[in-house]
Design a protein around this motif. Structure first.
Motif, mmCIF file in Angstrom:
data_model
loop_
_atom_site.group_PDB
_atom_site.id
_atom_site.type_symbol
_atom_site.label_atom_id
_atom_site.label_comp_id
_atom_site.label_asym_id
_atom_site.label_seq_id
_atom_site.Cartn_x
_atom_site.Cartn_y
_atom_site.Cartn_z
ATOM 1 N N LYS A 199 -23.542 -6.490 3.756
ATOM 2 C CA LYS A 199 -23.245 -5.386 2.831
ATOM 3 C C LYS A 199 -22.846 -5.921 1.468
ATOM 4 C CE LYS A 199 -23.190 -1.126 1.989
ATOM 5 N NZ LYS A 199 -24.476 -0.398 2.032
ATOM 6 N N VAL A 200 -22.035 -6.965 1.432
ATOM 7 C CA VAL A 200 -21.633 -7.566 0.163
ATOM 8 C C VAL A 200 -22.846 -8.122 -0.574
ATOM 9 C CG1 VAL A 200 -20.313 -9.439 -0.888
ATOM 10 C CG2 VAL A 200 -19.299 -8.089 0.937
ATOM 11 N N GLN A 219 -20.289 3.534 -2.356
ATOM 12 C CA GLN A 219 -20.471 2.194 -1.798
ATOM 13 C C GLN A 219 -19.138 1.528 -1.479
ATOM 14 O OE1 GLN A 219 -23.356 0.783 -0.784
ATOM 15 N NE2 GLN A 219 -24.160 2.821 -1.277
ATOM 16 N N ILE A 220 -18.116 1.845 -2.272
ATOM 17 C CA ILE A 220 -16.775 1.324 -1.968
ATOM 18 C C ILE A 220 -16.307 1.855 -0.623
ATOM 19 C CG2 ILE A 220 -14.346 1.496 -2.639
ATOM 20 C CD1 ILE A 220 -15.295 1.315 -5.567
ATOM 21 N N ASN A 221 -16.576 3.136 -0.363
ATOM 22 C CA ASN A 221 -16.189 3.730 0.925
ATOM 23 C C ASN A 221 -16.952 3.094 2.086
ATOM 24 O OD1 ASN A 221 -14.299 5.513 -0.149
ATOM 25 N ND2 ASN A 221 -15.840 7.094 -0.548
ATOM 26 N N VAL A 222 -18.253 2.852 1.865
ATOM 27 C CA VAL A 222 -19.060 2.201 2.909
ATOM 28 C C VAL A 222 -18.526 0.796 3.177
ATOM 29 C CG1 VAL A 222 -21.339 1.279 3.467
ATOM 30 C CG2 VAL A 222 -21.144 3.535 2.422
ATOM 31 N N PHE A 223 -18.200 0.083 2.085
ATOM 32 C CA PHE A 223 -17.654 -1.265 2.241
ATOM 33 C C PHE A 223 -16.301 -1.227 2.948
ATOM 34 C CE2 PHE A 223 -14.889 -4.682 0.760
ATOM 35 C CZ PHE A 223 -15.642 -5.795 1.092
ATOM 36 N N ARG A 224 -15.483 -0.242 2.591
ATOM 37 C CA ARG A 224 -14.160 -0.126 3.200
ATOM 38 C C ARG A 224 -14.279 0.081 4.716
ATOM 39 N NH1 ARG A 224 -12.255 3.665 0.180
ATOM 40 N NH2 ARG A 224 -11.167 2.318 -1.301
ATOM 41 N N ALA A 226 -16.849 -0.873 6.619
ATOM 42 C CA ALA A 226 -17.327 -2.126 7.207
ATOM 43 C C ALA A 226 -16.202 -3.155 7.279
ATOM 44 C CB ALA A 226 -18.499 -2.680 6.393
ATOM 45 N N SER A 227 -15.376 -3.192 6.237
ATOM 46 C CA SER A 227 -14.251 -4.120 6.204
ATOM 47 C C SER A 227 -13.227 -3.773 7.280
ATOM 48 C CB SER A 227 -13.592 -4.107 4.828
ATOM 49 O OG SER A 227 -12.558 -5.056 4.748
ATOM 50 N N LYS A 228 -12.992 -2.465 7.460
ATOM 51 C CA LYS A 228 -12.046 -2.017 8.495
ATOM 52 C C LYS A 228 -12.560 -2.381 9.885
ATOM 53 C CE LYS A 228 -9.405 1.994 10.086
ATOM 54 N NZ LYS A 228 -9.692 1.742 11.516
ATOM 55 N N ASP A 229 -13.882 -2.297 10.062
ATOM 56 C CA ASP A 229 -14.463 -2.663 11.356
ATOM 57 C C ASP A 229 -14.232 -4.143 11.640
ATOM 58 O OD1 ASP A 229 -16.031 -2.116 13.726
ATOM 59 O OD2 ASP A 229 -17.658 -3.224 12.775
#
Length: 585
Positions: A199-200, A219-224, A226-229
């Motif tokens: 994703k990055v 995209q920040i929300n999508v990244f957040r 993925a990061s939380k996962d």
């Protein structure tokens, strides 16, 4: 412990380093057993009032000497074992990269770049730890533990040793259970990291598109997420990981409790001295590390095993395009013959090309035109053997391209793709990519042919200007022309332009085509284009529609046929006139 069996090939390869590393490690473990014995002797001498200054000085000198030896052996085993694990990481990383270069485009269409990067970074680091820290903890926990237990039982009290070690089987069973859980959870955590990495990579590469559409927050929300996962899955790993130390510490504390209770009883009974009990408790303290190391061992090897499984699955993927046995190494040259009955991409049932029958004599230029999705790029990629044809054949100089090695085939071809890939290097280095030994004069000559020389001179650093990743600091037209210069410098027998003039203006296009005509006499050129002015000069032009040739001939012949080509040419000429008129207005 399966990881050590899986890595046996490497341990065998570096057997001398590991052998001497383990020898020095065992020597260090043995030396560390001496100070507790000395302390016990001194305590008993103090108790019996027989300790003199000379005896104390002798023991202190002895401790200093073994301290120096311990330091030297520790340095040596770290150099040998950890140094070997670094060699393993480098070897695996090189093997992965070499494997990537052999795989077909179909593989990279299915796999994400971020995932492949995670294999080459995090997974290899985990395997490196298994070959370094893992060997350390395995050897140290076994040798140190065995030496301490033998010393305690043989020189102090075998009964007290047996009683003290009664809780050990419980620790072994629990750590094995934790290790099994850790293997499963760490594999999931690595997969989640691959997703985040991908994703990055996507977002950084496509940052201009994200900004253009105002999708930063989305995209920040999508990244957040993925990061939380990643965090959640690593916390799941940490929950298992955190069980090792408390479990081992509790069992060690219980061992101390047993040692003090029964050791005190033996001292009162007179079967053990206070000095011996002191030495025993010090040795028991030294047994704490092997116990902790045993827990670390399961942690490290299960992480390494999960990562090595991921790496092996990747290395097990077979290249779809390979050299045939006995393939010629001679660089092919001569007329190009396309005879393709049908072609479709792997895992696709519909034909992309059908009934393609074209011959281009050596030194001629072939123009390929047609609507988007007509099969132009596919026709060009097939000559590079990015995919193999099952129903048909392509020949160069009468030799089927499958009958020459891919290295020989691609040495004959210069390719300028639609997606212009530039590297994070200087402009000169990008142009000289296929010919690193090229002189500055050669680089500048092809830059002039590609009409990019003047643009480069306007940059502050000129040819030493470092372009951003994928050429992000350059315009589309500049990237195209640098890609053209790169292909021209290789001076290939066959030059392929895959819609490679779309981002330059008409005047620059004419300049480049004229330079090509003069420079590439007696050499073959294949040009696909949407703008028909790019192929007007071609010796043969074919028009593709849904993968089939619907028209063929020279520019003049196709104009006379009043078909798709003539209609599109008239339309583009009208657009050009309107554009010029608008400019004058």
């Amino acid at each position: 412990m399966r990881i050590f069996i899986d890595l046996w090939w490497f341990f065998k390869q570096e057997r001398l380093k590991y052998f001497f590393g383990i020898v020095f490690l065992m020597l260090s473990s043995f030396i560390s057993l001496l100070p507790p014995y000395v302390v016990g002797v001194i305590v008993d001498d103090i108790r019996t009032r027989s300790l003199s200054s000379f005896i104390l000085g002798k023991w202190i000198l002895f401790l200093v000497i073994i301290g120096v030896v311990y330091y030297c052996t520790g340095y040596l085993w770290r150099q040998l074992i950890f140094g070997s694990s670094i060699i393993l990481a480098n070897q695996l990383r090189n093997d992965l990269y070499k494997h990537f270069t052999k795989l077909s485009p179909n593989f990279f269409q299915k796999r994400r770049i971020g995932d492949l990067m995670a294999h080459a970074t995090n997974d290899i680091s985990a395997v490196q730890n298994a070959a370094g820290e893992g060997i350390l903890t395995l050897v140290d926990s076994m040798t140190m533990g065995a030496m301490v237990i033998v010393t305690m039982s043989a020189f102090i009290s075998w009964k007290l040793t047996l009683i003290t070690l009664l809780p050990m089987p419980i620790m072994v069973l629990l750590t094995m259970h934790y290790g099994s859980l850790l293997h499963k959870r760490f594999g999931k955590a690595q997969a989640a990291f691959s997703d985040l990495n991908d994703k990055v990579q996507e977002n950084v590469s496509g940052v201009r598109v994200i900004k253009a559409f105002g999708e930063e927050d989305a995209q920040i929300n999508v990244f957040r997420k993925a990061s939380k996962d990643v965090v959640d899955k690593n916390i799941a790993v940490a929950k298992v990981d955190s069980l090792f130390d408390p479990t081992i510490t509790f069992i060690v504390a219980f061992c101390y409790f047993l040692a003090l209770i029964f050791g005190s009883k033996y001292v009162v009974e007179g079967t053990m001295t206070i000095g011996s009990l002191t030495s025993f408790t010090l040795y028991l303290g030294q047994l704490v590390w092997p116990m902790l190391a045993f827990g670390f061992l399961f942690n490290i090897v299960e992480r390494g095993s999960a990562s090595y499984d991921r790496i092996r699955r990747l290395l097990a993927v077979k290249p779809e395009i390979t050299d045939l046995e006995g393939a010629s190494t001679q660089v092919p040259s001569g007329a190009i013959e396309y005879n393709i009955s049908n072609f479709h991409y792997p895992e696709s049932g519909s034909n992309v090309l059908s009934n393609i029958d074209v011959t281009i004599e050596q030194g001629q230029t072939l123009g390929i035109v047609g609507k988007t999705g007509a099969g132009k790029t596919t026709l060009l990629r097939l000559i590079l053997r990015e995919f193999d044809i099952k129903d048909g054949q392509i020949r160069i100089g009468g030799t089927a391209i499958r009958d020459v090695t891919m290295e020989a085939l691609r040495s004959a071809i210069g390719y300028v793709p639609q997606d212009h890939i530039l590297f994070s290097a200087t402009i000169a280095e990008n142009i000289a990519f296929a010919k690193p030994e090229a002189t500055q004069e050669e680089v500048e000559r092809v830059a002039k042919l590609a009409s990019i020389h003047e643009d480069i001179l306007h940059f502050k650093e000129g040819y030493k200007t470092v372009v951003g990743e994928r050429g992000v600091t350059l315009s589309g037209g500049q990237k195209q022309r640098i890609s053209i210069a790169r292909a021209l410098l290789a001076d290939p027998e066959i030059l392929i332009f895959d819609d490679s003039l779309s981002a330059v203006d008409a005047r620059t296009e004419v300049s480049i085509l004229q330079a090509l005509k003069q420079e590439r006499q007696n050499k073959t050129t294949l040009i696909s284009a949407h703008r028909l002015s790019a192929v007007e000069h071609a010796d043969l032009i074919i028009v593709l529609d849904e993968g089939k040739i619907i028209e063929r001939g020279t520019h003049e012949e196709l104009i006379q046929k009043h078909g798709w080509y003539a209609e599109m040419y008239a339309h583009q000429q009208l657009e050009s006139l309107v554009s010029e008129g608008g400019g004058k207005a």
